[in-house]
Scaffold this active site. Structure first.
Site, short mmCIF file in Angstrom:
data_model
loop_
_atom_site.label_atom_id
_atom_site.label_comp_id
_atom_site.label_asym_id
_atom_site.label_seq_id
_atom_site.Cartn_x
_atom_site.Cartn_y
_atom_site.Cartn_z
NE ARG A 53 58.80 24.57 27.79
CZ ARG A 53 59.82 25.04 27.58
NH1 ARG A 53 60.54 25.81 26.45
NH2 ARG A 53 61.04 24.74 28.42
CB THR A 54 54.12 25.31 32.59
OG1 THR A 54 54.51 24.16 31.99
CG2 THR A 54 52.97 25.00 33.51
CE LYS A 82 60.32 35.46 56.01
NZ LYS A 82 59.02 36.50 56.08
NE ARG A 103 56.05 22.71 36.57
CZ ARG A 103 56.49 22.90 35.40
NH1 ARG A 103 57.75 23.39 35.30
NH2 ARG A 103 55.85 22.65 34.51
CG HIS A 131 52.68 19.03 33.30
ND1 HIS A 131 52.04 19.99 33.35
CD2 HIS A 131 54.00 19.60 32.86
CE1 HIS A 131 52.40 21.21 32.92
NE2 HIS A 131 53.79 20.90 32.67
N1 ASP Z 1 58.40 20.95 31.07
C1 ASP Z 1 57.99 19.53 31.36
C2 ASP Z 1 57.91 19.44 32.55
O1 ASP Z 1 57.66 20.34 33.45
C3 ASP Z 1 58.99 18.56 30.59
C4 ASP Z 1 60.27 18.56 31.23
O2 ASP Z 1 60.82 19.22 32.07
O3 ASP Z 1 61.18 17.69 30.65
O4 ASP Z 1 57.46 18.01 33.05
#
Ligand code: ASP
Length: 300
Positions: A53-54, A82, A103, A131
């Site tokens: 999703r993100t 590397k 991320r 987040h």
């Molecule tokens: N998608 C969310 C996160 O990246 C929640 C999860 O992974 O549970 O934190």
């Protein structure tokens, strides 16, 4: 918004949040008005951990603003393999992009990386830390489903390692919200977050049993046990499957309850709930696009 980077929900004032949510609502109402706005601009996506999703909603958001995205791709096929450091990678990618989305599995990594770049950097999850862009879409969803003031919110599941929980809890202190945290004892909210909430004057209660509070809730925010963060698999097994929502569990809830989940779900919400009026998690995921469009618009 006056921020260069979005690293933590604690940076966001009520005014900042409302600015983003109002802009997201405008964009949702009239997407054609922004479809060429960022033509020629590039967003860099650096994901060192899995994401559906993100990553896809930031990608979609930038493209719907007329811009383009570049993606570092999986860690295994990047120079991280590397031995390249995060600081070096973001310094390189900032030369290719007008903003970065990062991320990373390590808490504090987004803050560290932001010290090496001049373009805006958005923390899309730093380990069990924060987040904040998820929080903005969570707040948008809550606002669309009954408003953000004078409500009772229950946040349930893995409150220790759940970064979406940490960000949401901090952001909710800007509103008139009574917050209830439901988890096994071993997955309670970390002490530093409890202190932050206390300092912000939030009304906070902790429970191990959802039944104690369910009838009072306007919003129930369910989270996945963050298996990948447990140092010991046995500890995970002890709490796995402890909280599951199904139609029977929800029998005592208000008809107007909004059930949310940042997704992915494992077994926390039975599929039968998807068909009920309380299920809001897919709408919540879809709100990621207008909210991230608004965020990019304000940061760029
Ligand atoms: N998608 C969310 C996160 O990246 C929640 C999860 O992974 O549970 O934190």
């Amino acid at each position: 918004m006056r921020h260069e980077h979005l690293l933590s929900a604690s940076q966001l004032s009520r005014e900042d949040i409302e600015t983003v949510l109002d802009r997201a609502a405008e964009i949702e109402e009239n997407p054609a008005a922004v479809q060429e706005q960022y033509a020629g601009r590039v967003l860099g996506l650096c994901f060192y951990e899995p994401s559906t999703r993100t990553k896809m909603s930031f990608d979609t958001a930038m493209k719907r603003l007329g811009g383009q995205t570049i993606d570092m791709g999986p860690v295994e096929s990047s120079s991280v393999k590397k031995g390249e450091t995060l600081a070096d990678t973001v310094r390189v990618v900032e030369g290719y992009a007008d903003a970065l989305v990062l991320r990373h599995p390590k808490e504090g990594s987004a803050k560290m990386a932001s010290e090496f770049v001049d373009v805006p950097l958005i923390n899309a999850g730093d380990g069990a830390g924060q987040h904040p862009s998820q929080t903005l879409l969570d707040l948008y969803t809550i606002r669309e489903n009954g408003g953000l003031d004078d409500i009772t919110v229950g946040i349930m599941g893995d409150l220790k390692y759940g970064r979406t929980v940490h960000s949401l809890a901090e952001a909710l202190t800007n509103f008139d919200v009574s917050q209830h945290f439901i988890s096994p004892e071993s997955l309670r909210l970390p002490r530093n977050i409890r202190y932050d909430l206390h300092d912000a004057g939030a009304q906070v209660r902790e429970h191990t049993d959802l039944d104690d509070i369910l009838p009072e809730l306007d919003v129930l925010y369910v989270t996945r046990i963050q298996r990948e963060r447990f140092p010991d698999e046995n500890e995970y097994r002890q709490v796995a499957g402890e909280y599951q929502i199904d139609d029977d569990v929800l029998a005592d809830a208000k008809d107007s309850l909004t059930v949310m989940h940042p997704l992915p779900r494992v077994d926390e919400i039975a599929p039968e709930v998807d068909e009920t009026a309380v299920a809001t998690y897919f709408e919540q995921a879809h709100n990621g696009v207008p909210v991230r469009m608004a965020l990019l618009d304000l940061l760029l």
